[in-house]
Design an enzyme around this catalytic site. Structure first.
Site, PDB file in Angstrom:
ATOM      1  N   ASN A  49       0.835  -1.205   0.000  1.00  0.00           N
ATOM      2  CA  ASN A  49       0.000   0.000   0.000  1.00  0.00           C
ATOM      3  C   ASN A  49       0.873   1.259   0.000  1.00  0.00           C
ATOM      4  O   ASN A  49       0.367   2.369   0.156  1.00  0.00           O
ATOM      5  CB  ASN A  49      -0.903   0.025   1.236  1.00  0.00           C
ATOM      6  CG  ASN A  49      -1.896  -1.116   1.207  1.00  0.00           C
ATOM      7  OD1 ASN A  49      -2.417  -1.473   0.152  1.00  0.00           O
ATOM      8  ND2 ASN A  49      -2.168  -1.714   2.360  1.00  0.00           N
ATOM      9  N   HIS A 135     -14.664  -1.190   4.173  1.00  0.00           N
ATOM     10  CA  HIS A 135     -13.637  -1.978   4.875  1.00  0.00           C
ATOM     11  C   HIS A 135     -14.176  -2.609   6.156  1.00  0.00           C
ATOM     12  O   HIS A 135     -15.100  -2.084   6.788  1.00  0.00           O
ATOM     13  CB  HIS A 135     -12.483  -1.032   5.211  1.00  0.00           C
ATOM     14  CG  HIS A 135     -11.288  -1.703   5.780  1.00  0.00           C
ATOM     15  ND1 HIS A 135     -10.969  -1.641   7.110  1.00  0.00           N
ATOM     16  CD2 HIS A 135     -10.330  -2.454   5.192  1.00  0.00           C
ATOM     17  CE1 HIS A 135      -9.846  -2.313   7.320  1.00  0.00           C
ATOM     18  NE2 HIS A 135      -9.439  -2.818   6.172  1.00  0.00           N
ATOM     19  N   GLU A 176     -15.995   4.556   1.523  1.00  0.00           N
ATOM     20  CA  GLU A 176     -14.572   4.739   1.231  1.00  0.00           C
ATOM     21  C   GLU A 176     -14.489   5.646   0.003  1.00  0.00           C
ATOM     22  O   GLU A 176     -15.415   5.670  -0.808  1.00  0.00           O
ATOM     23  CB  GLU A 176     -13.909   3.391   0.907  1.00  0.00           C
ATOM     24  CG  GLU A 176     -13.831   2.476   2.109  1.00  0.00           C
ATOM     25  CD  GLU A 176     -13.174   1.131   1.805  1.00  0.00           C
ATOM     26  OE1 GLU A 176     -12.293   1.066   0.929  1.00  0.00           O
ATOM     27  OE2 GLU A 176     -13.554   0.154   2.463  1.00  0.00           O
ATOM     28  N   SER A 180     -10.854  -0.588  -1.265  1.00  0.00           N
ATOM     29  CA  SER A 180      -9.548  -1.219  -1.052  1.00  0.00           C
ATOM     30  C   SER A 180      -9.340  -2.498  -1.854  1.00  0.00           C
ATOM     31  O   SER A 180      -8.200  -2.858  -2.133  1.00  0.00           O
ATOM     32  CB  SER A 180      -9.344  -1.501   0.430  1.00  0.00           C
ATOM     33  OG  SER A 180     -10.351  -2.364   0.907  1.00  0.00           O
ATOM     34  N   ASP A 205     -13.860   7.540   4.288  1.00  0.00           N
ATOM     35  CA  ASP A 205     -12.610   6.866   4.638  1.00  0.00           C
ATOM     36  C   ASP A 205     -11.697   6.979   3.415  1.00  0.00           C
ATOM     37  O   ASP A 205     -11.940   6.339   2.385  1.00  0.00           O
ATOM     38  CB  ASP A 205     -12.923   5.402   4.977  1.00  0.00           C
ATOM     39  CG  ASP A 205     -11.660   4.576   5.231  1.00  0.00           C
ATOM     40  OD1 ASP A 205     -10.590   4.929   4.710  1.00  0.00           O
ATOM     41  OD2 ASP A 205     -11.765   3.546   5.918  1.00  0.00           O
ATOM     42  N   HIS A 208      -7.169   4.878   0.979  1.00  0.00           N
ATOM     43  CA  HIS A 208      -6.447   4.610  -0.279  1.00  0.00           C
ATOM     44  C   HIS A 208      -6.523   5.780  -1.251  1.00  0.00           C
ATOM     45  O   HIS A 208      -6.133   5.640  -2.418  1.00  0.00           O
ATOM     46  CB  HIS A 208      -7.001   3.334  -0.924  1.00  0.00           C
ATOM     47  CG  HIS A 208      -6.827   2.140  -0.048  1.00  0.00           C
ATOM     48  ND1 HIS A 208      -5.648   1.439   0.032  1.00  0.00           N
ATOM     49  CD2 HIS A 208      -7.675   1.559   0.844  1.00  0.00           C
ATOM     50  CE1 HIS A 208      -5.775   0.459   0.915  1.00  0.00           C
ATOM     51  NE2 HIS A 208      -6.992   0.512   1.422  1.00  0.00           N
ATOM     52  N   LYS A 236      -0.663   3.922   4.320  1.00  0.00           N
ATOM     53  CA  LYS A 236      -0.753   3.543   2.896  1.00  0.00           C
ATOM     54  C   LYS A 236       0.208   4.455   2.112  1.00  0.00           C
ATOM     55  O   LYS A 236       1.409   4.322   2.262  1.00  0.00           O
ATOM     56  CB  LYS A 236      -2.193   3.664   2.407  1.00  0.00           C
ATOM     57  CG  LYS A 236      -3.241   3.132   3.380  1.00  0.00           C
ATOM     58  CD  LYS A 236      -3.368   1.650   3.412  1.00  0.00           C
ATOM     59  CE  LYS A 236      -4.509   1.234   4.334  1.00  0.00           C
ATOM     60  NZ  LYS A 236      -4.413  -0.124   4.801  1.00  0.00           N
TER      61      LYS A 236
HETATM   62  C1  LIG Z   1     -10.357   1.424   3.602  1.00  0.00           C
HETATM   63  C2  LIG Z   1      -9.558   1.148   4.833  1.00  0.00           C
HETATM   64  N1  LIG Z   1      -9.916   1.738   5.972  1.00  0.00           N
HETATM   65  C3  LIG Z   1      -9.226   1.528   7.101  1.00  0.00           C
HETATM   66  C4  LIG Z   1      -8.148   0.698   7.137  1.00  0.00           C
HETATM   67  C5  LIG Z   1      -7.423   0.469   8.413  1.00  0.00           C
HETATM   68  O1  LIG Z   1      -6.317   1.308   8.447  1.00  0.00           O
HETATM   69  P1  LIG Z   1      -5.029   0.933   9.305  1.00  0.00           P
HETATM   70  O2  LIG Z   1      -4.231  -0.002   8.479  1.00  0.00           O
HETATM   71  O3  LIG Z   1      -4.372   2.247   9.545  1.00  0.00           O
HETATM   72  O4  LIG Z   1      -5.544   0.298  10.558  1.00  0.00           O
HETATM   73  C6  LIG Z   1      -7.721   0.078   5.970  1.00  0.00           C
HETATM   74  C7  LIG Z   1      -6.515  -0.796   5.988  1.00  0.00           C
HETATM   75  O5  LIG Z   1      -6.430  -1.861   5.576  1.00  0.00           O
HETATM   76  C8  LIG Z   1      -8.454   0.290   4.790  1.00  0.00           C
HETATM   77  O6  LIG Z   1      -8.107  -0.320   3.654  1.00  0.00           O
END
Ligand SMILES: Cc1ncc(COP(=O)(O)O)c(C=O)c1O
Length: 390
Positions: A49, A135, A176, A180, A205, A208, A236
């Site tokens: 990432n 996610h 999001e 992801s 969120d 990405h 990321k």
């Molecule tokens: C869309 C999304 N939100 C939140 C997270 C969680 O973030 P972190 O890796 O900082 O815990 C991820 C990570 O995989 C993600 O892909």
């Protein structure tokens, strides 16, 4: 044997039988274009990432080391007791400016931020409305919150509006920005408008998206000003770790008082805040970095389409290629590994069974040759596989 022990062994057995077994691979190199493993093998990293190659960037590393030398490696406490440092404060100000929001809170991880924000905001009688492909940190937050949680069909505005029409004391719609596992983007402008029409707060969120989308890669807040709660992770494209939430002053003050994932946890090390700040400064000061990522994404997509690979319609760093079937997706990833390429094999429950895929990610640190070789290897392996699985 206790019930818990029986459940553990049954779950492990099923996981193995269904081809869903997951395990860590021990890496011995830093995280960059190349990954080295304990068995002495190297792979070109298409499973990261770290979209801008900042995890190992000398400027970012120097900022981390300098701050650790000066202030130590740990924050020593939670933010509201003794853990909040002027480097955290400076990062919050930088992020507030960047997102156009008055205030920012820092979190240890994006997972904690999503859980914490939703747990603090959604109370009995409230409605949490989220994209079906959000996610796990958001979906789980919905399952555990005090209010009612519903999902709408992926990126489907009619479906989102039907959910928004439900009666509730308060409503929060969460999406999001860049999904992801698919790499596609949410219709942020339309979702913001719908949320306003139905008196819902709108949360994005941007895990990405930050460093990838928007003007100069500065994320979803450049694309849509009416995001009430903006969340992004630093692990990321920024290459570090930790996360942020930006919002209006009242919301941040409320979270500071009531968000358990903020109050009852050790603040991120100040050196991490310094590294995140250095990564952000690099993105802002050197727009060529984000530009070069997009050139590589375009190059990958052109080659993949020429090779008839089943790439999904994504213009972000996440470039999934559908390869349904646990055995198939694992076999392809393993053969790619043997040929010197690390790629993700994504299976259920991360994606729906039958939608297994290879998750390739493009980075600004890839060379044109890396991308050409990767597509050629994939095309060859997937061509042979086709015959085997059909
Ligand atoms: C869309 C999304 N939100 C939140 C997270 C969680 O973030 P972190 O890796 O900082 O815990 C991820 C990570 O995989 C993600 O892909």
């Amino acid at each position: 044997m206790s019930n818990i022990r029986q459940r553990i062994s049954a779950a492990l057995q099923t996981q193995r039988q269904q081809g869903r077994w997951r395990q860590q691979v021990v890496r011995t190199s830093g995280h960059g274009r190349l990954l080295a493993h304990r068995d002495g093998q190297f792979q070109i990293n298409f499973a990261s990432n770290d979209y801008l190659g900042l995890a190992n960037d000398p400027t970012v590393c120097r900022a981390f080391v300098a701050a650790a030398n000066e202030y130590g490696v740990g924050s020593g406490g939670s933010a509201l007791i003794s853990g909040y440092h002027h480097l955290h404060h400076a990062l919050c100000q930088q992020l507030a400016e960047l997102t156009g929001k008055p205030q920012v809170l820092l979190f240890g991880s994006g997972f904690a931020a999503n859980q914490g924000v939703i747990g603090a905001l959604i109370k009995q009688g409230d409605l949490l409305i989220q994209d079906k492909l959000n996610h796990a940190s958001l979906i789980d937050a919905g399952l555990h919150c005090d209010g009612h949680s519903v999902r709408y069909r992926h990126n489907d505005l009619d479906s989102a509006e039907r959910q928004l029409q439900r009666q509730a004391a308060g409503k929060l719609l969460v999406t999001e920005s860049v999904f992801s596992m698919d790499g596609d983007q949410a219709p942020l402008n339309e979702l913001a408008k719908l949320s306003q029409q139905h008196q819902a707060m709108f949360m994005v969120d941007d895990a990405h998206g930050l460093g990838v989308i928007g003007e100069h890669g500065l994320g979803a807040s450049c694309l849509e000003p009416n995001i009430d709660i903006y969340m992004a992770t630093f692990g990321k494209a920024l290459g570090v770790g930790g996360a942020m939430v930006a919002a209006e002053q009242d919301v941040i003050e409320y979270l500071t008082q009531f968000c358990r994932h903020y109050v009852y946890t050790t603040a991120m090390p100040p050196a991490m805040a310094a590294a995140v700040s250095a990564a952000l400064t690099r993105i802002v000061d050197e727009p060529d970095l984000v530009r070069s990522l997009h050139q590589r994404i375009d190059f990958f997509r052109t080659l993949a389409q020429q090779a008839n690979l089943a790439v999904l319609p994504s213009t972000t760093a996440i470039q999934p290629i559908m390869a349904p079937g646990n055995d198939r997706v694992i076999a392809i990833a393993e053969q790619m590994r043997q040929r010197g390429f690390a790629i993700g094999a994504i299976r259920a429950p991360t994606v729906k069974a039958g939608q297994e895929r290879l998750r390739l990610t493009i980075s600004a640190s890839h060379t044109a040759q890396d991308i050409e070789n990767c597509v050629a290897a994939l095309s060859d392996i997937m061509g042979r596989m086709q015959e085997h699985f059909e």
